[in-house]
Design an enzyme around this catalytic site. Structure first.
Site, PDB file in Angstrom:
ATOM      1  N   HIS A   7       0.535  -0.718  -0.053  1.00  0.00           N
ATOM      2  CA  HIS A   7      -0.014   0.223  -0.255  1.00  0.00           C
ATOM      3  C   HIS A   7       0.841   1.877  -0.171  1.00  0.00           C
ATOM      4  O   HIS A   7       1.677   1.471   1.478  1.00  0.00           O
ATOM      5  CB  HIS A   7      -1.128   0.336   1.090  1.00  0.00           C
ATOM      6  CG  HIS A   7      -1.747   0.602   1.607  1.00  0.00           C
ATOM      7  ND1 HIS A   7      -2.732   1.621   2.764  1.00  0.00           N
ATOM      8  CD2 HIS A   7      -1.818   2.120   0.102  1.00  0.00           C
ATOM      9  CE1 HIS A   7      -3.675   2.116   1.915  1.00  0.00           C
ATOM     10  NE2 HIS A   7      -2.962   2.572   1.459  1.00  0.00           N
ATOM     11  N   GLU A  16      -2.036  -1.454  -3.420  1.00  0.00           N
ATOM     12  CA  GLU A  16      -2.924  -0.507  -3.418  1.00  0.00           C
ATOM     13  C   GLU A  16      -2.958   1.608  -3.012  1.00  0.00           C
ATOM     14  O   GLU A  16      -1.583   0.627  -2.325  1.00  0.00           O
ATOM     15  CB  GLU A  16      -3.224  -1.084  -1.848  1.00  0.00           C
ATOM     16  CG  GLU A  16      -3.727  -2.266  -1.564  1.00  0.00           C
ATOM     17  CD  GLU A  16      -3.643  -2.893   0.238  1.00  0.00           C
ATOM     18  OE1 GLU A  16      -4.640  -3.927  -0.211  1.00  0.00           O
ATOM     19  OE2 GLU A  16      -3.591  -2.075   0.350  1.00  0.00           O
ATOM     20  N   HIS A  26      -9.098  -7.743   4.774  1.00  0.00           N
ATOM     21  CA  HIS A  26      -9.087  -7.043   6.121  1.00  0.00           C
ATOM     22  C   HIS A  26      -9.504  -7.974   7.572  1.00  0.00           C
ATOM     23  O   HIS A  26     -10.508  -7.870   7.279  1.00  0.00           O
ATOM     24  CB  HIS A  26      -9.582  -5.557   6.041  1.00  0.00           C
ATOM     25  CG  HIS A  26      -9.654  -4.340   7.080  1.00  0.00           C
ATOM     26  ND1 HIS A  26      -8.207  -3.930   6.038  1.00  0.00           N
ATOM     27  CD2 HIS A  26      -9.839  -3.870   7.869  1.00  0.00           C
ATOM     28  CE1 HIS A  26      -7.883  -2.755   7.306  1.00  0.00           C
ATOM     29  NE2 HIS A  26      -8.998  -3.009   7.931  1.00  0.00           N
TER      30      HIS A  26
END
Length: 261
Positions: free
Chosen positions: A42, A69, A213
């Protein structure tokens, strides 16, 4: 079931002391040899863990596909287009958050998302949207002509943790989930059902389905059993276990839990 290993938390350990060790790049070969099918990172606007040079080196040197991400910030998207990862997963960002708190607001950002997706596609980058498991959002995602959606499993994971771990007795207890066990069990059942329903709808519409997640060694099998989900992206729990078992064994253990017999 495909496994994308998010290696952000290796960079979190590095940034804790503002030095150059551990290097996330060192994880690439271990991830591949241990059975991972994808590397996930990310690149946040605040660069709190992965930095531009990390992303560049990882994408250039990884023999596994890299799922990057990122937010829909125009400066970030320009960087992503230059880096050319295999896939870009668009996620919401809030500078004050500890981690991503929910799915994208597809309806409120539809036009901007369309422009961002068109730009990524023009640069031959596959696109995924990180979304909450809701039918309306699935349908809007289909309209945006992305290849993938990634269902946000954070709510499910929080309920599970409050029900089956000691989280409720710690200073990290989730206040809105301080409920009776029967109430938590009802909420957990509804959460799983919604993920199942959303996965089926997405698959029916021709979208590839990932999830992630808050997934860990305790809760992951409930999600990996959903046949429409093709891929799980998991980071913190794998890196946390690797402190005690080593990264290779941590990945092998997760692969064993999510394998489809």
């Amino acid at each position: 079931m495909l496994l994308g290993v998010n290696i952000d938390h290796i960079a979190v350990l590095r940034e804790a002391r503002k030095i150059n060790d551990p290097n996330p790049l060192d994880a690439l070969s271990i991830c591949k040899l241990s059975g991972a099918e994808q590397i996930t990172i990310h690149l946040r606007e605040d660069r709190r863990h992965i930095h531009d040079n990390d992303a560049k080196a990882i994408i250039e040197q990884s023999s596994l596909p890299v799922n990057l991400e990122c937010s829909i910030n125009s400066d970030i998207i320009d960087i992503v287009c230059k880096l050319k990862p295999s896939r870009a997963t668009l996620v919401p960002e809030n500078r004050n958050e500890v981690t991503t708190e929910g799915g994208l607001d597809i309806k409120g950002n539809f036009e901007k998302l369309q422009k961002v997706i068109d730009k990524l596609h023009a640069n031959e980058i596959e696109v995924s949207l990180f979304i909450d498991p809701k039918d309306e959002i699935i349908e809007l995602s289909k309209e945006l002509e992305v290849e993938w959606i990634e269902l946000h499993t954070g709510t499910f994971a929080n309920i599970y943790a409050m029900l089956y771990s000691n989280l409720a007795s710690t200073h990290h207890s989730i206040k809105e989930l301080e409920l009776s066990k029967s109430e938590l069990k009802t909420k957990l059942s509804k959460s799983i059902k919604q993920i199942e329903t959303s996965s089926k709808l997405a698959k029916k519409l021709g979208l590839k389905v990932a999830a992630g997640h808050g997934l860990n060694y305790q809760n992951v099998t409930l999600i990996s059993k959903i046949p429409e989900i093709e891929e799980l992206n998991i980071g913190q729990s794998i890196i946390a276990r690797s402190v005690f078992t080593g990264l290779k064994q941590a990945i092998i253990d997760m692969k064993e839990l999510i394998k489809n017999d």
